[in-house]
Design a protein around this motif. Sequence first.
Motif, short mmCIF file in Angstrom:
data_model
loop_
_atom_site.label_atom_id
_atom_site.label_comp_id
_atom_site.label_asym_id
_atom_site.label_seq_id
_atom_site.Cartn_x
_atom_site.Cartn_y
_atom_site.Cartn_z
N THR A 254 -1.77 4.95 -11.87
CA THR A 254 -2.72 6.17 -12.28
C THR A 254 -1.62 6.98 -13.12
O THR A 254 -0.50 7.44 -12.40
CB THR A 254 -3.30 6.88 -10.94
N HIS B 103 -8.32 -1.77 -11.31
CA HIS B 103 -8.03 -0.54 -10.67
C HIS B 103 -9.57 0.07 -10.19
O HIS B 103 -10.30 0.21 -11.36
CB HIS B 103 -7.24 0.22 -11.36
N GLY C 293 -7.88 9.22 -0.76
CA GLY C 293 -7.53 10.42 -1.32
C GLY C 293 -8.31 11.53 -0.82
O GLY C 293 -9.58 11.46 -0.86
N LYS D 66 -8.63 15.80 -0.43
CA LYS D 66 -8.09 17.23 -1.03
C LYS D 66 -8.24 18.31 -0.09
O LYS D 66 -9.27 18.11 0.94
CB LYS D 66 -8.88 17.40 -2.10
N TRP E 1 -9.06 4.77 -3.35
CA TRP E 1 -8.57 3.85 -4.81
C TRP E 1 -7.97 2.65 -4.11
O TRP E 1 -7.17 2.39 -3.37
CB TRP E 1 -7.29 4.87 -4.89
N TRP F 198 5.12 6.50 -5.75
CA TRP F 198 4.57 7.89 -6.14
C TRP F 198 5.98 8.45 -6.98
O TRP F 198 7.02 8.34 -6.44
CB TRP F 198 4.22 8.79 -5.06
O1 LIG Z 1 -3.67 6.55 -5.64
C1 LIG Z 1 -3.86 6.55 -6.66
O2 LIG Z 1 -3.70 5.88 -7.69
C2 LIG Z 1 -3.93 8.01 -7.23
C3 LIG Z 1 -4.16 9.25 -6.15
C4 LIG Z 1 -4.32 10.59 -6.62
O3 LIG Z 1 -4.26 10.86 -7.49
C5 LIG Z 1 -4.63 11.40 -5.35
O4 LIG Z 1 -4.87 11.15 -4.56
O5 LIG Z 1 -4.78 12.73 -5.90
#
Ligand SMILES: O=C(O)CCC(=O)C(=O)O
Length: 317
Positions: free
Chosen positions: A173, A122, A256, A258, A165, A195
């Motif tokens: 995760t 990963h 990912g 934010k 990711w 998820w």
């Molecule tokens: O895709 C994942 O394994 C984790 C993604 C994640 O935690 C996020 O985007 O905040």
Amino acid sequence: MVIENNLLRRHDQESIDRVENGFRVGPLAEAVRSAPTLETRRGLSKSEFEQQYREQLRPVVLAGFAQDWTSVQTWSPEHLAARCGDAEVTMDSVRGTPSRRVAFAEFVELMKANEGDAEPLHLQEWYYQTNAPQLAAELPELDIAQYDFRRNLYGEKASTNHQLWVGQRGGITRLHQDSYMVDVMHVQIFGTKRWYVMGPEAKLGADADGEPDFAALVAAEDTRLHHFDLKPGDVLYLPANWYHRIELLSNSIGLGRKCLDEKNLAMHIRQRMNEMLALILNYDEVARTHPELVPVLLTRSRAWANRMDLDLSRLRP
Ligand SMILES: O=C(O)CCC(=O)C(=O)O
């Protein structure tokens, strides 16, 4: 020192392992199987997203929202290896496993050699814009993510620290909340990820024997447990502080990103100040009580300073 009573919020390895184990056996594992799926919408406009989801802090899957992206249509781990195989990445940076720096092409080769029962590989949180910026053109800005207030706070560079990711089927995760009150806006590029999410008020306390009380967690209305699969082109919006755990159902690439909602600005600043002041004014205690977090916090603070072009040798630029 204040002890965190909610096991979901603890960062020590033992608590993280106990929560992870809860997803595998016992009441939480059973509840997850029958948990509802998250609300899923297709063809939502920006204003509908704003009014019906962001303003109401309601998580949602926007099915197919990024289906036209070139990355969604053409990328795979092998494709990326051909495009930016020399870029150095940190493999297996999942908590509790030793991480390793490798070239991206090597990571993909290791993935291929690792099929079968071996522990899945990963690559988590690859800030690709630092060493493979050419990929950004195929991961365009989302119009629904324009509200990210970090631009105003830290400048354009710091607000575009999106991460890739990339991982192998079976990778996990573990359950976490994102720091600094940011919303999750995750784009699935390749493969499928499952998820598991819980609301910000979810609380895992101890039962009479001092064991994690998973039965109480799943019985509580506030837990708001859901699970759903994110497929290529889908975009997930999770408001700040929603817990999330991810399982890779196939080899996968996700983006990912934010977003800081302006309404969370005060809490965002408070968390960052808390972190920095604790490091400056109370370093010894923080190092004793949160040894695993200290290097992470220092690295994060250095990265922010770097992206903000701060001269750390001067107090007043
Ligand atoms: O895709 C994942 O394994 C984790 C993604 C994640 O935690 C996020 O985007 O905040």
